[in-house]
Motif scaffolding. Structure first.
Motif, PDB file in Angstrom:
ATOM      1  N   THR A  43       6.496  -8.399  -6.829  1.00  0.00           N
ATOM      2  CA  THR A  43       6.491  -7.457  -7.947  1.00  0.00           C
ATOM      3  C   THR A  43       5.148  -6.763  -8.081  1.00  0.00           C
ATOM      4  O   THR A  43       5.072  -5.549  -8.309  1.00  0.00           O
ATOM      5  CB  THR A  43       6.847  -8.189  -9.262  1.00  0.00           C
ATOM      6  OG1 THR A  43       8.144  -8.771  -9.114  1.00  0.00           O
ATOM      7  CG2 THR A  43       6.843  -7.243 -10.444  1.00  0.00           C
ATOM      8  N   GLU A  44       4.076  -7.513  -7.910  1.00  0.00           N
ATOM      9  CA  GLU A  44       2.730  -6.932  -7.996  1.00  0.00           C
ATOM     10  C   GLU A  44       2.487  -5.939  -6.850  1.00  0.00           C
ATOM     11  O   GLU A  44       1.902  -4.877  -7.063  1.00  0.00           O
ATOM     12  CB  GLU A  44       1.671  -8.032  -7.961  1.00  0.00           C
ATOM     13  CG  GLU A  44       1.680  -8.922  -9.185  1.00  0.00           C
ATOM     14  CD  GLU A  44       1.141  -8.231 -10.424  1.00  0.00           C
ATOM     15  OE1 GLU A  44       0.438  -7.214 -10.302  1.00  0.00           O
ATOM     16  OE2 GLU A  44       1.419  -8.713 -11.524  1.00  0.00           O
ATOM     17  N   ILE A  45       2.927  -6.286  -5.663  1.00  0.00           N
ATOM     18  CA  ILE A  45       2.777  -5.379  -4.526  1.00  0.00           C
ATOM     19  C   ILE A  45       3.587  -4.108  -4.779  1.00  0.00           C
ATOM     20  O   ILE A  45       3.123  -2.990  -4.543  1.00  0.00           O
ATOM     21  CB  ILE A  45       3.204  -6.054  -3.200  1.00  0.00           C
ATOM     22  CG1 ILE A  45       2.268  -7.219  -2.862  1.00  0.00           C
ATOM     23  CG2 ILE A  45       3.267  -5.042  -2.057  1.00  0.00           C
ATOM     24  CD1 ILE A  45       0.825  -6.828  -2.620  1.00  0.00           C
ATOM     25  N   ARG A  46       4.789  -4.264  -5.293  1.00  0.00           N
ATOM     26  CA  ARG A  46       5.630  -3.096  -5.584  1.00  0.00           C
ATOM     27  C   ARG A  46       4.986  -2.213  -6.640  1.00  0.00           C
ATOM     28  O   ARG A  46       5.036  -0.982  -6.553  1.00  0.00           O
ATOM     29  CB  ARG A  46       7.025  -3.529  -6.035  1.00  0.00           C
ATOM     30  CG  ARG A  46       7.934  -2.333  -6.196  1.00  0.00           C
ATOM     31  CD  ARG A  46       9.374  -2.681  -6.110  1.00  0.00           C
ATOM     32  NE  ARG A  46       9.708  -3.179  -4.782  1.00  0.00           N
ATOM     33  CZ  ARG A  46      10.930  -3.163  -4.291  1.00  0.00           C
ATOM     34  NH1 ARG A  46      11.916  -2.651  -4.980  1.00  0.00           N
ATOM     35  NH2 ARG A  46      11.176  -3.652  -3.102  1.00  0.00           N
ATOM     36  N   THR A  47       4.356  -2.808  -7.634  1.00  0.00           N
ATOM     37  CA  THR A  47       3.644  -2.033  -8.657  1.00  0.00           C
ATOM     38  C   THR A  47       2.540  -1.197  -8.020  1.00  0.00           C
ATOM     39  O   THR A  47       2.358  -0.023  -8.361  1.00  0.00           O
ATOM     40  CB  THR A  47       3.045  -2.978  -9.725  1.00  0.00           C
ATOM     41  OG1 THR A  47       4.120  -3.673 -10.365  1.00  0.00           O
ATOM     42  CG2 THR A  47       2.245  -2.211 -10.764  1.00  0.00           C
ATOM     43  N   ALA A  48       1.821  -1.793  -7.086  1.00  0.00           N
ATOM     44  CA  ALA A  48       0.765  -1.054  -6.387  1.00  0.00           C
ATOM     45  C   ALA A  48       1.360   0.079  -5.561  1.00  0.00           C
ATOM     46  O   ALA A  48       0.823   1.193  -5.546  1.00  0.00           O
ATOM     47  CB  ALA A  48      -0.045  -1.996  -5.501  1.00  0.00           C
ATOM     48  N   VAL A  49       2.478  -0.164  -4.885  1.00  0.00           N
ATOM     49  CA  VAL A  49       3.137   0.872  -4.078  1.00  0.00           C
ATOM     50  C   VAL A  49       3.647   1.990  -4.986  1.00  0.00           C
ATOM     51  O   VAL A  49       3.522   3.177  -4.651  1.00  0.00           O
ATOM     52  CB  VAL A  49       4.288   0.271  -3.240  1.00  0.00           C
ATOM     53  CG1 VAL A  49       5.148   1.366  -2.615  1.00  0.00           C
ATOM     54  CG2 VAL A  49       3.739  -0.660  -2.166  1.00  0.00           C
ATOM     55  N   ASP A  50       4.191   1.632  -6.127  1.00  0.00           N
ATOM     56  CA  ASP A  50       4.731   2.638  -7.048  1.00  0.00           C
ATOM     57  C   ASP A  50       3.665   3.568  -7.608  1.00  0.00           C
ATOM     58  O   ASP A  50       3.976   4.653  -8.092  1.00  0.00           O
ATOM     59  CB  ASP A  50       5.492   1.962  -8.192  1.00  0.00           C
ATOM     60  CG  ASP A  50       6.842   1.430  -7.742  1.00  0.00           C
ATOM     61  OD1 ASP A  50       7.340   1.855  -6.684  1.00  0.00           O
ATOM     62  OD2 ASP A  50       7.393   0.562  -8.450  1.00  0.00           O
ATOM     63  N   ALA A  51       2.409   3.170  -7.535  1.00  0.00           N
ATOM     64  CA  ALA A  51       1.310   4.048  -7.948  1.00  0.00           C
ATOM     65  C   ALA A  51       1.054   5.119  -6.885  1.00  0.00           C
ATOM     66  O   ALA A  51       0.225   5.998  -7.074  1.00  0.00           O
ATOM     67  CB  ALA A  51       0.046   3.235  -8.194  1.00  0.00           C
ATOM     68  N   THR A  52       1.773   5.053  -5.780  1.00  0.00           N
ATOM     69  CA  THR A  52       1.765   5.984  -4.651  1.00  0.00           C
ATOM     70  C   THR A  52       0.375   6.356  -4.119  1.00  0.00           C
ATOM     71  O   THR A  52       0.035   7.526  -4.014  1.00  0.00           O
ATOM     72  CB  THR A  52       2.568   7.276  -4.956  1.00  0.00           C
ATOM     73  OG1 THR A  52       2.015   7.919  -6.091  1.00  0.00           O
ATOM     74  CG2 THR A  52       4.030   6.968  -5.161  1.00  0.00           C
ATOM     75  N   PRO A  53      -0.393   5.344  -3.744  1.00  0.00           N
ATOM     76  CA  PRO A  53      -1.620   5.673  -3.020  1.00  0.00           C
ATOM     77  C   PRO A  53      -1.235   6.119  -1.608  1.00  0.00           C
ATOM     78  O   PRO A  53      -0.099   5.906  -1.170  1.00  0.00           O
ATOM     79  CB  PRO A  53      -2.364   4.331  -2.978  1.00  0.00           C
ATOM     80  CG  PRO A  53      -1.262   3.314  -2.982  1.00  0.00           C
ATOM     81  CD  PRO A  53      -0.178   3.905  -3.857  1.00  0.00           C
ATOM     82  N   GLN A  54      -2.154   6.720  -0.891  1.00  0.00           N
ATOM     83  CA  GLN A  54      -1.886   7.034   0.518  1.00  0.00           C
ATOM     84  C   GLN A  54      -1.808   5.747   1.321  1.00  0.00           C
ATOM     85  O   GLN A  54      -1.001   5.614   2.223  1.00  0.00           O
ATOM     86  CB  GLN A  54      -3.002   7.896   1.109  1.00  0.00           C
ATOM     87  CG  GLN A  54      -3.041   9.303   0.607  1.00  0.00           C
ATOM     88  CD  GLN A  54      -4.194  10.070   1.228  1.00  0.00           C
ATOM     89  OE1 GLN A  54      -5.095   9.500   1.824  1.00  0.00           O
ATOM     90  NE2 GLN A  54      -4.171  11.370   1.067  1.00  0.00           N
ATOM     91  N   THR A  55      -2.697   4.805   0.974  1.00  0.00           N
ATOM     92  CA  THR A  55      -2.815   3.569   1.726  1.00  0.00           C
ATOM     93  C   THR A  55      -2.936   2.395   0.771  1.00  0.00           C
ATOM     94  O   THR A  55      -3.704   2.452  -0.185  1.00  0.00           O
ATOM     95  CB  THR A  55      -4.067   3.602   2.634  1.00  0.00           C
ATOM     96  OG1 THR A  55      -4.038   4.792   3.420  1.00  0.00           O
ATOM     97  CG2 THR A  55      -4.133   2.385   3.533  1.00  0.00           C
ATOM     98  N   LEU A  56      -2.194   1.331   1.048  1.00  0.00           N
ATOM     99  CA  LEU A  56      -2.325   0.078   0.315  1.00  0.00           C
ATOM    100  C   LEU A  56      -2.764  -0.981   1.313  1.00  0.00           C
ATOM    101  O   LEU A  56      -2.068  -1.234   2.298  1.00  0.00           O
ATOM    102  CB  LEU A  56      -0.998  -0.336  -0.326  1.00  0.00           C
ATOM    103  CG  LEU A  56      -0.967  -1.731  -0.955  1.00  0.00           C
ATOM    104  CD1 LEU A  56      -1.973  -1.832  -2.114  1.00  0.00           C
ATOM    105  CD2 LEU A  56       0.437  -2.079  -1.424  1.00  0.00           C
ATOM    106  N   ILE A  57      -3.923  -1.561   1.060  1.00  0.00           N
ATOM    107  CA  ILE A  57      -4.417  -2.643   1.907  1.00  0.00           C
ATOM    108  C   ILE A  57      -4.191  -3.946   1.154  1.00  0.00           C
ATOM    109  O   ILE A  57      -4.696  -4.117   0.049  1.00  0.00           O
ATOM    110  CB  ILE A  57      -5.912  -2.462   2.237  1.00  0.00           C
ATOM    111  CG1 ILE A  57      -6.122  -1.145   3.000  1.00  0.00           C
ATOM    112  CG2 ILE A  57      -6.426  -3.658   3.047  1.00  0.00           C
ATOM    113  CD1 ILE A  57      -7.568  -0.769   3.203  1.00  0.00           C
ATOM    114  N   VAL A  58      -3.409  -4.841   1.736  1.00  0.00           N
ATOM    115  CA  VAL A  58      -3.124  -6.135   1.121  1.00  0.00           C
ATOM    116  C   VAL A  58      -4.046  -7.156   1.793  1.00  0.00           C
ATOM    117  O   VAL A  58      -3.869  -7.499   2.954  1.00  0.00           O
ATOM    118  CB  VAL A  58      -1.637  -6.520   1.268  1.00  0.00           C
ATOM    119  CG1 VAL A  58      -1.374  -7.857   0.592  1.00  0.00           C
ATOM    120  CG2 VAL A  58      -0.745  -5.435   0.682  1.00  0.00           C
TER     121      VAL A  58
END
Length: 150
Positions: A43-58
């Motif tokens: 859920t937290e990762i999806r929240t970060a993706v939903d903010a639509t950055p160009q790149t998400l580094i986990v």
């Protein structure tokens, strides 16, 4: 230990640090990603993706345990990110994360880097190499695993 995420972008989540480059969000994960924590993690990762950055580094270097449910949900969130035109990069850290991803065959589904800095630089180089081409610079076509793994 419960899983926690720290975002290095003031616009997402509880963090107060600065993103390493424009359009990039780093989600630093700590704790155990066992079955009870896996869904919160996803859920937290999806929240970060939903903010639509160009790149998400986990950044998983702070993870002590990655269970099967966490590994599977990480793969689901990778596909979700791709569908939202967000490039998700992984910094798996040590054996606690690499081993479960390797055993499940999921490791090849991710673009992995040794450090957050390496991931940022790789993405920056990739974007620079595609400047001026027909597709949007934010998400140029990519292949996973390098040229010889297709």
């Amino acid at each position: 230990m419960p899983v926690t995420l720290r975002y290095l972008d003031p616009g997402i989540g509880p963090g107060s640090c600065t993103a390493p480059s424009a359009g990039t969000v780093v989600a630093a994960v700590t704790g155990d990603i066992d079955e009870p924590a896996a869904y919160r993690f996803a859920t937290e990762i999806r929240t970060a993706v939903d903010a639509t950055p160009q790149t998400l580094i986990v950044d998983l270097t702070g993870v002590d345990f990655l269970g099967l449910a966490g590994a599977q949900l990480l793969a689901v969130e990778q596909m979700y990110a791709e569908g939202r035109d967000v490039v998700m990069l992984l910094v798996p850290g040590g054996r606690a994360v690499v081993r479960p991803l390797l055993v499940t065959g999921l490791l090849d589904h991710f673009e992995c880097h040794r450090t957050v800095e390496e991931a940022v630089e790789a993405r920056r180089s990739e974007l620079a190499a595609h400047t001026g081409l027909e597709w949007p610079v934010t998400n140029p076509p990519r292949t996973r695993g390098g040229p010889d793994r297709g």
